[in-house]
Design a protein around this motif. Structure first.
Motif, PDB file in Angstrom:
ATOM      1  N   ARG A  72       0.833  -1.206   0.000  1.00 46.24           N
ATOM      2  CA  ARG A  72       0.000   0.000   0.000  1.00 46.24           C
ATOM      3  C   ARG A  72       0.870   1.261   0.000  1.00 46.24           C
ATOM      4  NH1 ARG A  72      -5.494   1.505   0.732  1.00 46.24           N
ATOM      5  NH2 ARG A  72      -5.359   3.484  -0.367  1.00 46.24           N
ATOM      6  N   VAL A  73       1.905   1.251   0.846  1.00 49.40           N
ATOM      7  CA  VAL A  73       2.759   2.438   0.913  1.00 49.40           C
ATOM      8  C   VAL A  73       3.501   2.620  -0.414  1.00 49.40           C
ATOM      9  CG1 VAL A  73       4.743   3.505   2.088  1.00 49.40           C
ATOM     10  CG2 VAL A  73       2.994   2.362   3.422  1.00 49.40           C
ATOM     11  N   GLU A  74       3.955   1.489  -1.009  1.00 51.12           N
ATOM     12  CA  GLU A  74       4.628   1.593  -2.316  1.00 51.12           C
ATOM     13  C   GLU A  74       3.702   2.234  -3.349  1.00 51.12           C
ATOM     14  OE1 GLU A  74       6.022  -2.307  -3.185  1.00 51.12           O
ATOM     15  OE2 GLU A  74       7.934  -1.971  -2.149  1.00 51.12           O
ATOM     16  N   ASN A  75       2.430   1.785  -3.337  1.00 45.35           N
ATOM     17  CA  ASN A  75       1.464   2.363  -4.281  1.00 45.35           C
ATOM     18  C   ASN A  75       1.247   3.852  -4.025  1.00 45.35           C
ATOM     19  OD1 ASN A  75       1.002   0.121  -5.701  1.00 45.35           O
ATOM     20  ND2 ASN A  75      -0.740  -0.581  -4.483  1.00 45.35           N
ATOM     21  N   SER A  80       1.487   9.084  -5.942  1.00 42.51           N
ATOM     22  CA  SER A  80       1.381  10.493  -5.554  1.00 42.51           C
ATOM     23  C   SER A  80       2.000  11.335  -6.670  1.00 42.51           C
ATOM     24  CB  SER A  80       2.086  10.752  -4.230  1.00 42.51           C
ATOM     25  OG  SER A  80       3.443  10.517  -4.378  1.00 42.51           O
ATOM     26  N   LYS A  81       1.419  12.508  -6.900  1.00 36.53           N
ATOM     27  CA  LYS A  81       1.740  13.299  -8.098  1.00 36.53           C
ATOM     28  C   LYS A  81       3.252  13.515  -8.278  1.00 36.53           C
ATOM     29  CE  LYS A  81      -0.717  16.897  -8.104  1.00 36.53           C
ATOM     30  NZ  LYS A  81      -0.892  18.049  -7.634  1.00 36.53           N
ATOM     31  N   ASP A  82       3.904  14.092  -7.239  1.00 39.44           N
ATOM     32  CA  ASP A  82       5.342  14.296  -7.402  1.00 39.44           C
ATOM     33  C   ASP A  82       6.154  13.328  -6.546  1.00 39.44           C
ATOM     34  OD1 ASP A  82       3.592  15.963  -6.306  1.00 39.44           O
ATOM     35  OD2 ASP A  82       4.875  17.694  -6.085  1.00 39.44           O
ATOM     36  N   GLY A  83       5.460  12.329  -6.015  1.00 37.97           N
ATOM     37  CA  GLY A  83       6.194  11.276  -5.296  1.00 37.97           C
ATOM     38  C   GLY A  83       6.806  11.719  -3.991  1.00 37.97           C
ATOM     39  N   ASP A  84       6.427  12.881  -3.474  1.00 33.74           N
ATOM     40  CA  ASP A  84       7.066  13.283  -2.215  1.00 33.74           C
ATOM     41  C   ASP A  84       6.050  13.801  -1.190  1.00 33.74           C
ATOM     42  OD1 ASP A  84       6.396  15.584  -3.410  1.00 33.74           O
ATOM     43  OD2 ASP A  84       8.369  16.547  -3.247  1.00 33.74           O
ATOM     44  N   ILE A  85       4.853  13.260  -1.226  1.00 33.84           N
ATOM     45  CA  ILE A  85       3.860  13.678  -0.221  1.00 33.84           C
ATOM     46  C   ILE A  85       4.215  13.012   1.101  1.00 33.84           C
ATOM     47  CG2 ILE A  85       1.427  13.519   0.442  1.00 33.84           C
ATOM     48  CD1 ILE A  85       0.745  13.968  -2.457  1.00 33.84           C
ATOM     49  N   ARG A  86       4.381  13.840   2.120  1.00 34.60           N
ATOM     50  CA  ARG A  86       4.888  13.311   3.391  1.00 34.60           C
ATOM     51  C   ARG A  86       3.909  12.275   3.963  1.00 34.60           C
ATOM     52  NH1 ARG A  86       5.800  15.669   8.916  1.00 34.60           N
ATOM     53  NH2 ARG A  86       7.779  14.802   9.634  1.00 34.60           N
ATOM     54  N   GLY A 140       0.747  -1.280  12.672  1.00 40.76           N
ATOM     55  CA  GLY A 140       1.266  -0.161  11.889  1.00 40.76           C
ATOM     56  C   GLY A 140       0.118   0.737  11.460  1.00 40.76           C
ATOM     57  N   VAL A 141       0.309   2.044  11.646  1.00 42.22           N
ATOM     58  CA  VAL A 141      -0.712   3.002  11.223  1.00 42.22           C
ATOM     59  C   VAL A 141      -0.060   3.944  10.211  1.00 42.22           C
ATOM     60  CG1 VAL A 141      -2.168   4.930  11.994  1.00 42.22           C
ATOM     61  CG2 VAL A 141      -1.987   2.875  13.400  1.00 42.22           C
ATOM     62  N   VAL A 142      -0.608   3.972   8.998  1.00 42.36           N
ATOM     63  CA  VAL A 142      -0.028   4.810   7.946  1.00 42.36           C
ATOM     64  C   VAL A 142      -0.871   6.072   7.806  1.00 42.36           C
ATOM     65  CG1 VAL A 142       0.514   4.949   5.481  1.00 42.36           C
ATOM     66  CG2 VAL A 142       0.825   2.784   6.712  1.00 42.36           C
ATOM     67  N   VAL A 143      -0.209   7.224   7.891  1.00 40.94           N
ATOM     68  CA  VAL A 143      -0.944   8.485   7.696  1.00 40.94           C
ATOM     69  C   VAL A 143      -0.396   9.157   6.440  1.00 40.94           C
ATOM     70  CG1 VAL A 143      -1.714  10.636   8.749  1.00 40.94           C
ATOM     71  CG2 VAL A 143      -1.143   8.703  10.200  1.00 40.94           C
ATOM     72  N   TYR A 144      -1.206   9.108   5.377  1.00 36.81           N
ATOM     73  CA  TYR A 144      -0.805   9.687   4.093  1.00 36.81           C
ATOM     74  C   TYR A 144      -1.005  11.193   4.146  1.00 36.81           C
ATOM     75  CZ  TYR A 144      -0.738  10.477  -0.962  1.00 36.81           C
ATOM     76  OH  TYR A 144      -0.447  10.922  -2.212  1.00 36.81           O
ATOM     77  N   ASP A 145      -0.078  11.936   3.577  1.00 36.99           N
ATOM     78  CA  ASP A 145      -0.159  13.393   3.538  1.00 36.99           C
ATOM     79  C   ASP A 145      -0.333  13.947   4.965  1.00 36.99           C
ATOM     80  OD1 ASP A 145      -0.150  15.873   2.552  1.00 36.99           O
ATOM     81  OD2 ASP A 145      -2.077  15.762   1.494  1.00 36.99           O
ATOM     82  N   CYS A 146       0.652  13.649   5.806  1.00 30.66           N
ATOM     83  CA  CYS A 146       0.510  13.976   7.234  1.00 30.66           C
ATOM     84  C   CYS A 146       0.936  15.407   7.562  1.00 30.66           C
ATOM     85  CB  CYS A 146       1.322  12.986   8.065  1.00 30.66           C
ATOM     86  SG  CYS A 146       3.073  13.015   7.669  1.00 30.66           S
ATOM     87  N   GLY A 147       1.292  16.195   6.552  1.00 29.72           N
ATOM     88  CA  GLY A 147       1.673  17.587   6.801  1.00 29.72           C
ATOM     89  C   GLY A 147       3.138  17.687   7.159  1.00 29.72           C
TER      90      GLY A 147
END
Ligand code: C2E
Ligand code: CA
Ligand code: CA
Length: 497
Positions: A72-75, A80-86, A140-147
Motif C-alpha cells: 500500500r505504501v509503495e502504491n 502520488s503526483k510528485d512522489g514526495d507527499i509526506r 502499523g498506522v499509515v498516515v498519508y499526507d501527514c503535513g
C-alpha cells in the motif's frame, strides 16, 4: 500347415502392435501425470503467494498484514503526483506482551490483542483507514499526507498510547498494559516503504529504551548509530584481548576544601581504524553483545589498581567511582566481582563508589537491591547517576541503600540563567541533605554555576570547569598539584591562625 504358420505370425504381430500401443499409452499417461504435477505445483505456488497477498488478514483482528502495508505504501508513493507527499508510519508495539501472554495463557492473550487492536483502530480511524497488524503484537498506522510538522503525529501517538493504557477487564482479570510507538516519515527519513517500516521499528526500539508507554521519532542520528553499531560489533568482540580499552579519570573536587576527593573512571576505546569512539556509542553495543561483563570486570580492576597507586603516594583520601550498567546487575555476580577486586588490589572498600542509573532504582528487583545491600555492608558507596532524568520517585529512593546523588548535568547547565534549573537543583540538594546523602553536581562548566552550587550547599563538583576526563598520568599530576597546593595553603592558613 501354411495357414497355421500364418496365424501364429499374425498373433505375434498383433501382440507386438498391442505392446507398442500399451507402451505409448503408458508414456502418454506418464507425460500427462508429469504435466499435472507441474500444474499442481504452480497452483500451490500461486496459492502460497496469495497468502502473502494484500488481501490476507490477521485471523484474530481482521487487520491486513505487513505485506499489505508495504504494498500500500509503495502504491501511495508511486501514485502520488510528485512522489514526495509526506507519509508517516507509526509502529506500535505492546510492552512485554510475551510475558503477559505467558502468564495469562494464549486464549486470554488473544482476547487482549483483539481488544487492543480495536482501541488502536478507534483512535487512529479519525486520521486514517490504513491500519495494519505487522507482527503478533505489533501494529502499523499509515498516515498519508501527514503535513510538514509533526504535531498531529505526536498527538496521534499520544492518543494511541493513552487508549492502550486504559485498564481492560477480561474474564475477571483487571489488566493494564502499555505500548511504545516509533514514528518515521517518508520522504524525509526513508526513501521507500521497506525503509519506512525498518526505521519506524528502530524508533520503536529507541522508545523502548526510554521506557514503557513512550513514543520516539526516527532521526538521522539513529541511522548513523545503527550503521556504526553494525560496523563496530565485530571489532568490539576482540577489543579487550587486543588491549584497545583504556580509562580516563575525571576529577571530583570537594567544594569546601577545594581538594580533589576522587575521580570517576570513564571507559575509552581506541578503535584501530576509526580512532576514538565515545562510550555513548559503544557501551550500549557491549550491553547487547554481553561484553559489558568481561569488560566491566577488567575496568573495575584497572581503576582500583590505578587509585591504589595514588594511595601509596600518600593521597589516601581519593575515591574511585565506577559506572555500572543495569545489565551487570541482571547477571547477579557483581557484588562478588567487586569483593574479589577489593581483595586483589587491597583498596579500602569505602574508597570505592558505584554509580547506578535510575533504571536500576526504578526496576527495584529483589536481586539488585540485595546485591547493593551486600556491597554497602562491605563499605562500598552507592551513587545514583544522572539524578532527575529517570523519574524515580522519592519513595523508591528511600527504599534503596544510597549514599550519593549525582545531579544530572542538564539541570546544572546555565542554572544561573534558567530559573527552573536552579529551582530543581536547589530542591534536589535540600531533599538529599535531609535524607543524609552526599550531593555531586556533574557537568559544571561555568563559574556562575559553581557560585550558585556553593550557595545551595552542594558537596562535590565534577565538570569541565575543573577538568575534563584525563588519562591516568595527567590525573595523577592534577591531584599532586591541586591537593598539595591547597593542602599547603590550608596548612599555612592554620599556622597563621
Ligand atoms: P556519565 O556517567 O554521566 O559520565 C559523565 C559524562 O559527562 C562523561 O562523558 C564526561 O566526559 C561528561 N562530562 C563531564 N563533565 C562535563 C561537562 O562539564 N560538560 C559536558 N558537556 N560533559 C561533561 P563520557 O565519558 O563520554 O561518558 C558518557 C557516558 O558513557 C557516561 O555518562 C556513562 O553513562 C557511559 N560510560 C562511560 N564509561 C562507562 C563505563 O565504564 N561503564 C558504563 N556502564 N558506562 C560508562
Ligand atoms: Ca557516571
Ligand atoms: Ca552522569
Amino acid at each position: 500347415m501354411e495357414s497355421g504358420l500364418l496365424n501364429v505370425q499374425m498373433v505375434r504381430l498383433s501382440i507386438l502392435i498391442l505392446s507398442i500401443i500399451c507402451l505409448f499409452l503408458i508414456g502418454l499417461v506418464f507425460v500427462l501425470a508429469n504435466a499435472l504435477w507441474n500444474l499442481r505445483n504452480k497452483f500451490a505456488e500461486l496459492a502460497h503467494k496469495n497468502i502473502e497477498h494484500p488481501s490476507s488478514k490477521h485471523y484474530l483482528t481482521s487487520l491486513e498484514n505487513r505485506t499489505s502495508l508495504i504494498n500500500r505504501v509503495e502504491n501511495l508513493i508511486a501514485n502520488s503526483k510528485d512522489g514526495d507527499i509526506r507519509t508517516a508510519l507509526l509502529f506500535i508495539d505492546i510492552d512485554d506482551f510475551n510475558s503477559i501472554n505467558g502468564s495469562l495463557g494464549v486464549r486470554l492473550g488473544d482476547l487482549l490483542l483483539q481488544s487492543i487492536a480495536s482501541r488502536i483502530v478507534a483512535e487512529a480511524s479519525g486520521y486514517t483507514k490504513l491500519i495494519y497488524q505487522v507482527g503478533s503484537d505489533e501494529f502499523g498506522v499509515v498516515v498519508y499526507d501527514c503535513g510538514q510538522d509533526s504535531v498531529m503525529l505526536n498527538e496521534l501517538a499520544s492518543n494511541i498510547i493513552a487508549a492502550v493504557g486504559q485498564p481492560i477487564s477480561l474474564q475477571g482479570y483487571d489488566l493494564q498494559i502499555s505500548c511504545c510507538v516509533g514514528v518515521c516519515t517518508y520522504p524525509d527519513c526513508a526513501a521507500d516503504a521497506e525503509t519506512l517500516l525498518k526505521n519506524s521499528g528502530s524508533a520503536r526500539d529507541n522508545a523502548k529504551k526510554i521506557g514503557y508507554g513512550t513514543c520516539s521519532f526516527y532521526t538521522q542520528e539513529m541511522s548513523r548509530r545503527s550503521v556504526i553499531r553494525t560496523l563496530i560489533s565485530a571489532d568490539l568482540r576482540h577489543a579487550l584481548e587486543r588491549n584497545e580499552f583504556y580509562l580516563h579519570y575525571q576529577p571530583k573536587v570537594n567544594l569546601q576544601t577545594e581538594m580533589v576527593q576522587g575521580a570517576e573512571a570513564l571507559l575509552r576505546w581506541r578503535h584501530p581504524s576509526l580512532g576514538n569512539i565515545t562510550p555513548d556509542i559503544f557501551v550500549p553495543v557491549m550491553e547487547d553483545l554481553g561484553l559489558i561483563h568481561p569488560v566491566g570486570k577488567w575496568l573495575i580492576h584497572a581503576a582500583c589498581k590505578d587509585i591504589v597507586k595514588l594511595h601509596s603516594e600518600g593521597y589516601t583520601d581519593l575515591h574511585i567511582a565506577i559506572n555500572l550498567s543495569p545489565h551487570q546487575f541482571d547477571k547477579g555476580d557483581i557484588a562478588s566481582i567487586i569483593a574479589e577486586v577489593i581483595w586483589d588490589t587491597g583498596i579500602a572498600p569505602h574508597k570505592v563508589e558505584i554509580e547506578l542509573t535510575e533504571a536500576v532504582v526504578m526496576n527495584d528487583t529483589e536481586k539488585s537491591s540485595l546485591m547493593l545491600r551486600v556491597l554497602q555492608s562491605m563499605g562500598v558507596k552507592i551513587a545514583v547517576d544522572d539524578f532527575g532524568t529517570g523519574y524515580s520517585s522519592m519513595n523508591q529512593l528511600t527504599r534503596f541503600p544510597i549514599n550519593i546523588l549525582k545531579v544530572d548535568r542538564s539541570f546544572i547547565h546555565d542554572m544561573h540563567l534558567i530559573p527552573a534549573n536552579r529551582t530543581i537543583v536547589s530542591t534536589i540538594i535540600r531533599m538529599a541533605k535531609q535524607l543524609g546523602y552526599e550531593v555531586v553536581a556533574e557537568g559544571v562548566e561555568k563559574e556562575e554555576e559553581l557560585d550558585l552550587l556553593r550557595l545551595e550547599g552542594c558537596d562535590i563538583i565534577q565538570g569541565f570547569y575543573y577538568s575534563k576526563p584525563l588519562e591516568f598520568s595527567r590525573f595523577a599530576q592534577y591531584v599532586r598539584e591541586k591537593n598539595s597546593v591547597n593542602g599547603t595553603r590550608k596548612q599555612d592558613e592554620e599556622n597563621l591562625a
